[in-house]
Each structure stands twice: as structure tokens, then as C-alpha cells.
Design an enzyme around this catalytic site. Structure first.
Site, short mmCIF file in Angstrom:
data_model
loop_
_atom_site.label_atom_id
_atom_site.label_comp_id
_atom_site.label_asym_id
_atom_site.label_seq_id
_atom_site.Cartn_x
_atom_site.Cartn_y
_atom_site.Cartn_z
N MET A 80 -2.50 8.89 35.05
CA MET A 80 -2.61 10.26 34.58
C MET A 80 -3.82 10.45 33.65
SD MET A 80 1.42 11.00 33.78
CE MET A 80 1.18 12.73 33.33
N HIS A 81 -4.19 11.72 33.48
CA HIS A 81 -5.08 12.20 32.41
C HIS A 81 -6.57 11.99 32.64
CE1 HIS A 81 -1.30 12.48 30.32
NE2 HIS A 81 -1.20 11.18 30.17
N ASP A 239 1.77 9.01 38.30
CA ASP A 239 2.52 7.75 38.40
C ASP A 239 3.88 7.82 37.70
OD1 ASP A 239 1.42 7.75 35.83
OD2 ASP A 239 0.44 5.80 36.04
#
Length: 499
Positions: A80-81, A239
Site C-alpha cells: 500500500m501507499h 495487500d
């Protein structure tokens, strides 16, 4: 021969690929690693080309184990991110800046102040942090304006992988939520935040449900992977959202507790529950809301869980790699609950939930000459678990009512740790036995995208667990007292921790 589902989980240090049947039986798997580059202090970058090479290697290695199995669909999961910036030719303009990156601390403060903390939480469901896409983009705008002027597309890691696979730009609500540019309730990009941060909506990919077909495998990539052209590719999910599916945790009365290097508590919820104090993250799940489905999840994070145990091993033993964690757990079981008065704060690198305190530090409290290695190890196990319970109480304050804990990560392999979690939480615990749960979740989304299965039902039937561990009522009462002492120890010392 029945069709197969291929799940690709683009993780932080490696890609994991899983090939399953429609009933969740694992046919084959493989992984391939790639490095995290740190060209300067606080930087964390990866080359998107390295992801693609690793994906090709891992997919080919997986298919080689089952060469006659036809792949019906591909599902995606990813870290992520992170931020991938593409130019007019749709090629990366620079290395991807990923979630452990810490260069954007000033931008985090700026975004929080300009939006207002409560307004930011109300829109996004989460405080912004370094490494999140909103902060990274702001850093690029400020520190690399020439680069920013060339940016045509902004993608998350998983969505760059999809573009390579299909030539289609798309994302899903769960991964988009982690950018902190997303409206959690509307499940779409926030025009308010995009305007504030000077990001054009057409620079971001369209948002689609995780179970939709986002595109089909294009010719060049199909050749690189050894797959036929035209295989459908599901939109996929972040995820953590895929991990919930792979763990079978999709109901609001379940809690997924992961004890790995760090620790995570993930609680599905059927409505948007936002903490106005910003102590936890609320993100969209891989499931669309409605009909009792948990369309969101709340997450509390601990920075040092298994990391604390690894640190202790390195201090206690001259040859730490010769000492297994199973041996350490065996030694810890020789010490009584409470480790004869020894209490441990596992804040070796600061802490997230519930304190969001980067200055927090680790503490052993109550040491005496009678304490041995067994006490130290047990105190770390109990300290990490008490920190998890301390974080969970924020979720409970916001309405969580977990009746069952699924324990994942390295800590789940220890029967002692399973029992300590059950006793501290006062809740039955089962260790997850499903391997590569995020990749398994990606397979579930692939099957759902082609209409071959229901994602929530598959999550329940695919997951495998160890035996149920029941809490002991007397030890639960004892640990309730230890929890109060644990909290007080932090509160009394918080003003003395240094940077």
C-alpha cells in the site's frame, strides 16, 4: 482439467505468486525478491522495472510446476501507499517511492494543518503519514517541480503492475483509500483534497470494485509470463484487504491479529467507523458494502512485535542465528504468567496505535537479580501482546465486538503466544495455517471477477486454521491488571522519552 486462478502479491521485498484451483487448493507457488534502495537517509525507493522482472520470474516458476493447468483469471494484491509517477509515454519518470519512505515529514504536517486533522479523518478515515501517496506527491511538488510538471499519471505499485499486464489504468477502493486522497464514504477520489493538493483527477486512475475485470493480458506481457493472450485480470486489492480474504476474516465479529516484524490488528466493519482522534486507520475492504458485507476495515498498527523478540535474541546470545524462536518460546514457557513482576514496553522504534508517538521507547520494568532469560523472553511476548490489546481497546471504543481472533504471522506458530493472546484478550484464538494469505486473497478476487465464486464464501472455505485455543478466566483477570500497569508505565514515562 479444471481451470486455475493465479494470484500475484507485489510485496515490499518480494513478489509472491500462487496458483490455486477454484476450491482453494494450492497447485503451485513461487516468489522472487527485489531490493529497497536508500540513496539518502529516510529514503525508500524501488525500481518498477525490478518488480516486473520479479513478477515474470515468479509467474514462470509457478507455471513450470503445473505446466498443463489453464489459468482462468489473474488477481492482484500489492503493498500500500507507494507512488509511481508516469510521463507522457507512460513510462516511470523516477524510482517508485514506497511506504517506508520518511522524507515527507514536513508535508505530513502541512497537509494535516491545511485540511484540519478532524476534517482529514472525516474524509479519509485516517491520519496521513510519511510514505503515503498524498505526502509523497506533495514532497515531489515542492522539491522536484521540474519532475512534477512532467507527471501525467500517478499510480500505486499494484496498479502499475496491472498497467503492464493489461495496458489499462485502474485502481480499487481498498488501495486508493491508502493514498489519503480518497473519500472513504463515497468510495471515490476526494475533489476537496485533490484541489487542495493541486492534483488533477485525470492524473489518477478510475476506481473500480476489486472483483471487476479491469482488463485482459496483452500480447507482450503474456509472452513474458508464458501465458495466453487475453486472460482476464481482476482489479484486485491492497495487500491488507487481500490478507483479510485469505485469512477468512470478513465478518465484523472477527479480528485478524498479525504478529510479524511489526504487528497489525485488522477489524472488518459494515459501516465507516472513523476515530476522530486519529489513533487508527479506517480503509475500504475488498468487498463492496451492502447485504451485511464488511465494506471497510479498521486497522491498528504496532511497530515492533517480532522485531522486539529478534532484538532480544541478538542481545542474549553470542550466536543468535543458532538459536531458534521455538527454543526461545520453550524457555519462555518455563517462566510464570507475569514473568515474576517483569514488564516490557515494546516501543523500540516508537509506536503507532494508540499513541502515534515516534519518541516512545522500550522499557524493561521490575528487573531483579532473580530474573533469568526465560523471564526476559516471556516479558517480551507478554509486552507485545499487551500492546496489541492496548491498541484493540481503541477499536472496541469505536464499536468493535470481536468474538474470535485469527492469529497470523510468525507469532502464530508458537502455542505459547497463542495462549497468551487468548488470555490477554479473553477471546478464543485460532492460528492461521493458510500460506501466503494475500496472494490467496488475490486468487479469490480473480475467481469472483469471472463469476466462479462468491468472495466472502470463498474466504470462509479456503482458509485453514489450527486448533481453537480457549482463554483461561483466571489468567485473563490477571492480565487485565497487568494491562493497567502497562498503560501506566507508558504514561508515567512518556515525557522522558527522547527523540
Amino acid at each position: 482439467m479444471s481451470a486455475r486462478l493465479l494470484g500475484i502479491d507485489l510485496g515490499t521485498s518480494a513478489v509472491k505468486v500462487l496458483l490455486t484451483t477454484l476450491d482453494g487448493t494450492v497447485v503451485a507457488s513461487a516468489s522472487a525478491e527485489y531490493p529497497i534502495e536508500q540513496p539518502q537517509p529516510d529514503y525508500a525507493e524501488q525500481a518498477p522495472a525490478a518488480w516486473l522482472r520479479a513478477v515474470a520470474d515468479a509467474v514462470r516458476a509457478t507455471l513450470a510446476q503445473a505446466p498443463t493447468a489453464p489459468v482462468a483469471a489473474i488477481g492482484l494484491s500489492g503493498q500500500m501507499h507507494g507512488t509511481v509517477l508516469l510521463g507522457a509515454d507512460h513510462q516511470p519518470l523516477a524510482p517508485a517511492i514506497i511506504w517506508p519512505d520518511r522524507r515527507s515529514a514536513r508535508e505530513v504536517q502541512e497537509i494535516t494543518e491545511r485540511v484540519g486533522a478532524e476534517r482529514l479523518y472525516a474524509i479519509t478515515g485516517s491520519p496521513v503519514a510519511t510514505g503515503f501517496q498524498a505526502a509523497t506527491v506533495r514532497w515531489v511538488q515542492r522539491h522536484a517541480p521540474a519532475l512534477w510538471r512532467r507527471v501525467q499519471r500517478i499510480l500505486l505499485p499494484k496498479d502499475y503492475l496491472r498497467f503492464w499486464l493489461t495496458g489499462v489504468f485502474a485502481t480499487d477502493p481498498s488501495d486508493a483509500a491508502g493514498t489519503l486522497l480518497f473519500d472513504e464514504t463515497r468510495r471515490d477520489w476526494s475533489d476537496e483534497l485533490l484541489d487542495l493538493l493541486e492534483i488533477r483527477r485525470n492524473q489518477l486512475p478510475p476506481v473500480q470494485p476489486s472483483v471487476s475485470i479491469s482488463g485482459r493480458l496483452c500480447e507482450d506481457t503474456a509472452n513474458a509470463l508464458g501465458l495466453p493472450v487475453g486472460v482476464p485480470v481482476a482489479t484486485g486489492a491492497a495487500d491488507t484487504a487481500c490478507s483479510l480474504l485469505g485469512a477468512g476474516v470478513v465478518r465484523s465479529d472477527q479480528l485478524l491479529l498479525t504478529i510479524s516484524t511489526g504487528g497489525q490488528l485488522v477489524q472488518p466493519c459494515e459501516t465507516v467507523r472513523i476515530d476522530p482522534q486519529g489513533r487508527i486507520h479506517t480503509f475500504c475492504s475488498a468487498l463492496e458494502p451492502g447485504e451485511g458485507r464488511s465494506g471497510w476495515y479498521q486497522m491498528g498498527a504496532m511497530l515492533a512485535a517480532g522485531l522486539a523478540l529478534r532484538w532480544l535474541r541478538e542481545q542474549l546470545y553470542e550466536e543468535p542465528t543458532n538459536v531458534s524462536y521455538d527454543q526461545m518460546m520453550g524457555l519462555a514457557s518455563e517462566a510464570p504468567p507475569g514473568a515474576d513482576g517483569l514488564l516490557f514496553l515494546p516501543y523500540l522504534v516508537g509506536e503507532r496505535t494508540p499513541y502515534m508517538d515516534p519518541t516512545a521507547r522500550g522499557v524493561f520494568f521490575g528487573l531483579t537479580l532473580s530474573h533469568r532469560r526465560s523471564h526476559l523472553i516471556r516479558a517480551v511476548v507478554e509486552g507485545v501482546t499487551l500492546a496489541a490489546r492496548n491498541a484493540y481497546d481503541v477499536l472496541r471504543e469505536l464499536g468493535a465486538t470481536s468474538q474470535h481472533i485469527v492469529l497470523a504471522g510468525g507469532g502464530a506458530r508458537s502455542r505459547l503466544w497463542q495462549q497468551v493472546v487468548a488470555d490477554v484478550f479473553g477471546t478464543p484464538v485460532q492460528a492461521l495455517r493458510t500460506a501466503e494469505q494475500s496472494a490467496a486473497g488475490a486468487c479469490i478476487l480473480a475467481g469472483a471477477a469471472i463469476g466462479a465464486l462468491d468472495p466472502a464464501e470463498a474466504a470462509h472455505s479456503w482458509a485453514h486454521y489450527g486448533s481453537l485455543v480457549q482463554p483461561d478466566s483466571d489468567r485473563h483477570c490477571f492480565y487485565q491488571e497487568r494491562l493497567e500497569a502497562f498503560r501506566a508505565l507508558y504514561q508515567r514515562n512518556a515525557g522522558h522519552f527522547g527523540p
